[in-house]
Design a protein around this motif. Structure first.
Motif, PDB file in Angstrom:
ATOM      1  N   ILE A   1       0.813  -1.213   0.000  1.00 50.13           N
ATOM      2  CA  ILE A   1       0.000   0.000   0.000  1.00 50.13           C
ATOM      3  C   ILE A   1       0.851   1.270   0.000  1.00 50.13           C
ATOM      4  O   ILE A   1       0.620   2.183  -0.799  1.00 50.13           O
ATOM      5  N   GLU A   2       1.843   1.340   0.882  1.00 46.27           N
ATOM      6  CA  GLU A   2       2.650   2.556   1.006  1.00 46.27           C
ATOM      7  C   GLU A   2       3.574   2.791  -0.186  1.00 46.27           C
ATOM      8  O   GLU A   2       4.083   3.901  -0.361  1.00 46.27           O
ATOM      9  N   VAL A   3       3.790   1.769  -1.004  1.00 41.66           N
ATOM     10  CA  VAL A   3       4.660   1.888  -2.168  1.00 41.66           C
ATOM     11  C   VAL A   3       3.917   2.539  -3.337  1.00 41.66           C
ATOM     12  O   VAL A   3       4.544   3.134  -4.220  1.00 41.66           O
ATOM     13  N   LEU A   4       2.595   2.459  -3.327  1.00 43.81           N
ATOM     14  CA  LEU A   4       1.778   2.903  -4.454  1.00 43.81           C
ATOM     15  C   LEU A   4       1.066   4.221  -4.155  1.00 43.81           C
ATOM     16  O   LEU A   4       0.757   4.527  -3.002  1.00 43.81           O
ATOM     17  N   THR A   5       0.785   4.948  -5.231  1.00 46.65           N
ATOM     18  CA  THR A   5      -0.042   6.151  -5.095  1.00 46.65           C
ATOM     19  C   THR A   5      -1.498   5.712  -4.991  1.00 46.65           C
ATOM     20  O   THR A   5      -1.838   4.579  -5.373  1.00 46.65           O
ATOM     21  N   PRO A   6      -2.394   6.586  -4.510  1.00 42.63           N
ATOM     22  CA  PRO A   6      -3.821   6.225  -4.486  1.00 42.63           C
ATOM     23  C   PRO A   6      -4.349   5.820  -5.867  1.00 42.63           C
ATOM     24  O   PRO A   6      -5.150   4.884  -5.980  1.00 42.63           O
TER      25      PRO A   6
END
Length: 153
Positions: free
Chosen positions: A128-133
């Motif tokens: 999750i934290e690796v990707l943009t929304p």
């Protein structure tokens, strides 16, 4: 003459290899965390989660196999391991003598409670934290289409 109809383009091959790599690495991180925090394998965790959200915290074995997307024989193995650990119990089905229920025990619910915070942390840190929304939305949409297509088969 070579038949290249099934060949992947470099772009497609890159996406496929990245999918495989990321999937294996995320699964490895989750497996390590589940083992460390609760002595569970990833498939065992998935079975416990399916039971936790089911009505009455129980499912027929055939329904559980479908929901967990594993074979009946693999599910039987998983349930046997979970039953030995006291996390699940099997009972006969009153309305259908051929069916067996798998039911989450209070110990199984406690095991889930122990591993869930770490599980959520690993999912966040690994994916999750690796990707943009926007990428999260795109990934969710794309993988849902893939899963839907495969379920149709």
């Amino acid at each position: 003459m070579t038949d290249d109809a099934g060949s992947l383009t470099p772009r497609q091959l890159r996406a496929w290899m990245a999918f495989l790599s990321a999937g294996h690495l995320v699964d490895h991180e989750i497996e390590r965390q589940l083992k460390r925090d609760g002595g569970l394998s990833h498939p065992e965790f998935e079975v416990l989660v399916k039971l936790r959200v089911a009505e009455g915290h129980r499912l027929r074995m055939s329904d559980l196999a479908r929901q967990a997307m594993i074979s009946k024989s693999r599910l039987t193995y998983q349930i046997t391991q979970l039953e030995r650990a006291g996390l699940v119990k099997r009972t006969g089905c009153e309305s259908d003598r051929r069916s067996v229920w798998a039911e989450l025990t209070p110990e199984g619910a406690a095991a889930l409670d122990r591993v869930r915070p770490g599980h959520r942390r690993v999912v966040r840190e690994s994916l999750i934290e690796v990707l943009t929304p926007e990428e999260i939305d795109l990934l969710g949409d794309a993988l849902t289409r893939v899963a839907d297509r495969l379920r149709e088969r």
